[in-house]
Design a protein around this motif. Structure first.
Motif, mmCIF file in Angstrom:
data_model
loop_
_atom_site.group_PDB
_atom_site.id
_atom_site.type_symbol
_atom_site.label_atom_id
_atom_site.label_comp_id
_atom_site.label_asym_id
_atom_site.label_seq_id
_atom_site.Cartn_x
_atom_site.Cartn_y
_atom_site.Cartn_z
ATOM 1 N N GLU A 115 5.285 81.033 -23.863
ATOM 2 C CA GLU A 115 5.862 82.345 -23.544
ATOM 3 C C GLU A 115 7.373 82.336 -23.786
ATOM 4 O OE1 GLU A 115 1.979 81.990 -22.006
ATOM 5 O OE2 GLU A 115 3.714 80.699 -21.581
ATOM 6 N N GLN A 116 8.038 81.251 -23.374
ATOM 7 C CA GLN A 116 9.468 81.140 -23.623
ATOM 8 C C GLN A 116 9.742 81.148 -25.120
ATOM 9 O OE1 GLN A 116 11.146 77.331 -23.571
ATOM 10 N NE2 GLN A 116 13.209 77.949 -22.899
ATOM 11 N N ALA A 117 8.924 80.428 -25.880
ATOM 12 C CA ALA A 117 9.117 80.337 -27.324
ATOM 13 C C ALA A 117 8.934 81.697 -27.991
ATOM 14 C CB ALA A 117 8.140 79.327 -27.918
ATOM 15 N N VAL A 118 7.929 82.448 -27.572
ATOM 16 C CA VAL A 118 7.713 83.780 -28.139
ATOM 17 C C VAL A 118 8.908 84.686 -27.839
ATOM 18 C CG1 VAL A 118 6.297 85.863 -28.049
ATOM 19 C CG2 VAL A 118 5.203 83.619 -28.098
ATOM 20 N N GLY A 119 9.397 84.619 -26.601
ATOM 21 C CA GLY A 119 10.560 85.423 -26.237
ATOM 22 C C GLY A 119 11.774 85.071 -27.075
ATOM 23 N N SER A 120 11.995 83.789 -27.293
ATOM 24 C CA SER A 120 13.139 83.356 -28.105
ATOM 25 C C SER A 120 12.976 83.804 -29.553
ATOM 26 C CB SER A 120 13.271 81.831 -28.043
ATOM 27 O OG SER A 120 13.536 81.390 -26.722
ATOM 28 N N LEU A 125 3.287 70.978 -30.526
ATOM 29 C CA LEU A 125 3.779 72.349 -30.545
ATOM 30 C C LEU A 125 2.790 73.331 -31.175
ATOM 31 C CD1 LEU A 125 7.541 71.883 -31.490
ATOM 32 C CD2 LEU A 125 6.592 72.567 -29.286
ATOM 33 N N ALA A 126 1.607 72.854 -31.528
ATOM 34 C CA ALA A 126 0.626 73.730 -32.173
ATOM 35 C C ALA A 126 0.306 74.967 -31.333
ATOM 36 C CB ALA A 126 -0.640 72.952 -32.510
ATOM 37 N N PRO A 127 0.047 74.842 -30.024
ATOM 38 C CA PRO A 127 -0.223 76.049 -29.225
ATOM 39 C C PRO A 127 0.957 77.021 -29.207
ATOM 40 C CG PRO A 127 -0.925 74.082 -28.048
ATOM 41 C CD PRO A 127 -0.120 73.615 -29.205
ATOM 42 N N THR A 128 2.168 76.474 -29.159
ATOM 43 C CA THR A 128 3.364 77.315 -29.159
ATOM 44 C C THR A 128 3.506 78.074 -30.472
ATOM 45 O OG1 THR A 128 4.538 75.877 -27.609
ATOM 46 C CG2 THR A 128 5.888 77.275 -29.034
ATOM 47 N N ILE A 129 3.316 77.363 -31.573
ATOM 48 C CA ILE A 129 3.440 77.996 -32.884
ATOM 49 C C ILE A 129 2.355 79.049 -33.081
ATOM 50 C CG2 ILE A 129 3.160 77.547 -35.361
ATOM 51 C CD1 ILE A 129 4.701 74.912 -34.885
ATOM 52 N N LYS A 130 1.172 78.783 -32.577
ATOM 53 C CA LYS A 130 0.087 79.760 -32.694
ATOM 54 C C LYS A 130 0.456 81.053 -31.974
ATOM 55 C CE LYS A 130 -4.902 80.286 -32.210
ATOM 56 N NZ LYS A 130 -6.178 79.613 -31.812
ATOM 57 N N ARG A 131 1.046 80.941 -30.800
ATOM 58 C CA ARG A 131 1.448 82.119 -30.038
ATOM 59 C C ARG A 131 2.537 82.909 -30.773
ATOM 60 N NH1 ARG A 131 0.708 82.468 -24.564
ATOM 61 N NH2 ARG A 131 1.768 84.481 -24.843
ATOM 62 N N ILE A 132 3.486 82.189 -31.376
ATOM 63 C CA ILE A 132 4.564 82.877 -32.102
ATOM 64 C C ILE A 132 4.003 83.625 -33.303
ATOM 65 C CG2 ILE A 132 6.710 82.587 -33.391
ATOM 66 C CD1 ILE A 132 7.305 80.129 -31.686
ATOM 67 N N THR A 133 3.129 82.978 -34.056
ATOM 68 C CA THR A 133 2.553 83.636 -35.235
ATOM 69 C C THR A 133 1.664 84.804 -34.832
ATOM 70 O OG1 THR A 133 0.723 82.034 -35.304
ATOM 71 C CG2 THR A 133 2.682 81.546 -36.625
ATOM 72 N N GLN A 134 0.995 84.708 -33.680
ATOM 73 C CA GLN A 134 0.174 85.818 -33.200
ATOM 74 C C GLN A 134 1.033 87.036 -32.853
ATOM 75 O OE1 GLN A 134 -1.976 83.932 -29.979
ATOM 76 N NE2 GLN A 134 -3.749 83.465 -31.272
ATOM 77 N N ALA A 135 2.313 86.787 -32.577
ATOM 78 C CA ALA A 135 3.240 87.882 -32.308
ATOM 79 C C ALA A 135 3.774 88.497 -33.590
ATOM 80 C CB ALA A 135 4.392 87.393 -31.439
ATOM 81 N N GLY A 136 3.281 88.009 -34.730
ATOM 82 C CA GLY A 136 3.690 88.564 -36.014
ATOM 83 C C GLY A 136 4.975 88.004 -36.566
ATOM 84 N N ILE A 137 5.351 86.809 -36.119
ATOM 85 C CA ILE A 137 6.604 86.190 -36.561
ATOM 86 C C ILE A 137 6.309 84.984 -37.441
ATOM 87 C CG2 ILE A 137 8.727 85.049 -35.807
ATOM 88 C CD1 ILE A 137 8.462 86.645 -33.183
ATOM 89 N N PRO A 138 6.777 84.961 -38.694
ATOM 90 C CA PRO A 138 6.583 83.799 -39.560
ATOM 91 C C PRO A 138 7.280 82.567 -38.998
ATOM 92 C CG PRO A 138 7.228 85.734 -40.842
ATOM 93 C CD PRO A 138 7.452 86.077 -39.394
ATOM 94 N N VAL A 139 6.609 81.424 -39.090
ATOM 95 C CA VAL A 139 7.148 80.178 -38.545
ATOM 96 C C VAL A 139 7.202 79.105 -39.623
ATOM 97 C CG1 VAL A 139 6.834 78.325 -36.854
ATOM 98 C CG2 VAL A 139 6.291 80.696 -36.234
ATOM 99 N N VAL A 140 8.341 78.424 -39.711
ATOM 100 C CA VAL A 140 8.510 77.238 -40.548
ATOM 101 C C VAL A 140 8.472 76.031 -39.627
ATOM 102 C CG1 VAL A 140 10.044 75.984 -42.101
ATOM 103 C CG2 VAL A 140 9.895 78.484 -42.240
#
Length: 364
Positions: free
Chosen positions: A172-177, A198-213
């Motif tokens: 949740e913190q990662a998505v907010g950031s 960090l796989a669960p964190t990255i999955k949440r960020i990408t689910q929010a529509g944000i590209p991740v490197v």
């Protein structure tokens, strides 16, 4: 009115200012539709002896400024680099060129050099802010630099580094950031350091529509745990760990990787097993592209500063800048600068009036 043969497009609001011959006047023109025959006809009333022609209001600046963006209709205008652009480059096997930037000028230089991607890396903490390492930089500082870069790089795909402490506590913190980076920093994607944990964190960020490197191999934010800035993957066990991290993060949704400081053979083999591009920095040319810190590769650092083995110095910005400033200092001391061509003139008549007025004022 328009010149003959020119078609006017309706505008919601147009501001015009009278020429200097008149007192300053602001006119608001309400759009109306006219027959083409009328649009192509000259209006004598605007060019009569009693009225000066209206001209668009322009601002003349006698200070530093950046040049306007090229028109999108010009033949040499660059197209905006998107996720689709990057995927097409990867599919064609064309290497992806990425470089870092940390402010408006460095972003403009990167963009006008034709870079596919610009990374606002947390390395700016060291090269632009004088910090000891990347762990010290905080979210607000990264957002400030991201916004500056976004104003300068109008065509490249922009990626911002999530700083240490902005994503580790929870997904949740990662998505907010990450959302702040997109909304406030105006970047197009975020980079995050770490492996399969960090796989669960990255999955949440990408689910929010944000590209991740993803960033694996040497991860500078974790240099304390790694025992310093050490090459990774030099053993079979170490190389397998990088591969496992890469596969886990690919499954989580990263669209690209940064591979840092690993043997080129390891990077090339892992790249061949992935379905997304890899960007190497100290990982050989078997990756899908390369990235370097702009300050390093342009030689914009003081002599004697340590630079990593993988940095190739393409220019000597520091040397050129210091040579220019030394010459400037000498010309200031000798009053050679500014010479007349760098000053603004005044007519002899007006100068004489000014001198007379000053004398009269002093005598009173």
């Amino acid at each position: 009115m328009a010149a003959p043969g020119v078609t006017l497009r309706p505008l919601s609001r147009t501001v015009l200012t009278a020429s200097p011959a008149l007192s300053t006047t602001t006119l608001r023109i309400v759009p109306r539709r006219f027959p083409q025959s009328l649009l192509n006809r000259q209006s004598p009333s605007l060019h009569s002896a009693s009225r000066s022609p209206l001209v668009p209001h322009t601002q003349i600046r006698h200070s530093s400024y950046h040049s306007p963006e090229p028109s999108p209709n010009t033949p040499n205008a660059r197209k905006k680099v998107t996720m689709t652009t990057l995927r097409n480059l990867y599919k064609k096997g064309e290497p992806i060129a990425m470089i870092t930037a940390h402010d408006f000028p460095s972003a403009r230089a990167a963009d006008e050099s034709g870079m596919d991607m610009v990374l606002v890396g947390d390395s700016l903490g060291m090269v632009a802010m004088g910090l000891e390492n990347t762990t010290e930089i905080v979210m607000e500082e990264m957002l400030l630099h991201c916004r500056s870069v976004a104003r300068g790089a109008k065509h490249a795909f922009l990626v911002g580094d999530l700083p240490m402490g902005s994503y580790e506590i929870s997904p949740e913190q990662a998505v907010g950031s990450a959302l702040r980076f997109i909304k406030e920093g105006r970047v197009h994607g975020v980079k995050i350091e770490g492996g399969e944990e960090l796989a669960p964190t990255i999955k949440r960020i990408t689910q929010a529509g944000i590209p991740v490197v993803g960033h694996i191999g040497l991860t500078p934010q974790r240099q304390n745990a790694l025992g310093g800035f050490r090459v990774q993957g030099k053993t079979c066990v170490g190389a397998m760990k990088i591969l496992q991290d890469a596969l886990a993060l690919q499954e989580a949704g990263v669209f690209m990787f940064v591979f840092e400081a690993m043997p080129p053979e390891v990077a090339a083999l892992i790249t061949s097993k992935l379905k997304v591009p890899t960007i190497g920095i100290g990982a050989g040319n078997g990756c899908s592209g390369q990235v370097l810190v702009q300050v390093d590769m342009t030689g914009n650092f003081q002599p004697g500063r340590f630079i990593p083995k993988f940095v190739k110095k393409y220019a000597d910005v520091w040397g050129e800048a210091t040579r220019g400033m030394i010459q400037y200092r000498e010309e200031v001391k000798s009053r050679e600068f500014p010479s007349p061509e760098y000053t603004y003139p005044i007519s002899k008549e007006e100068l004489a009036k000014f001198e007379k007025t000053v004398d009269e004022m002093i005598q009173k």
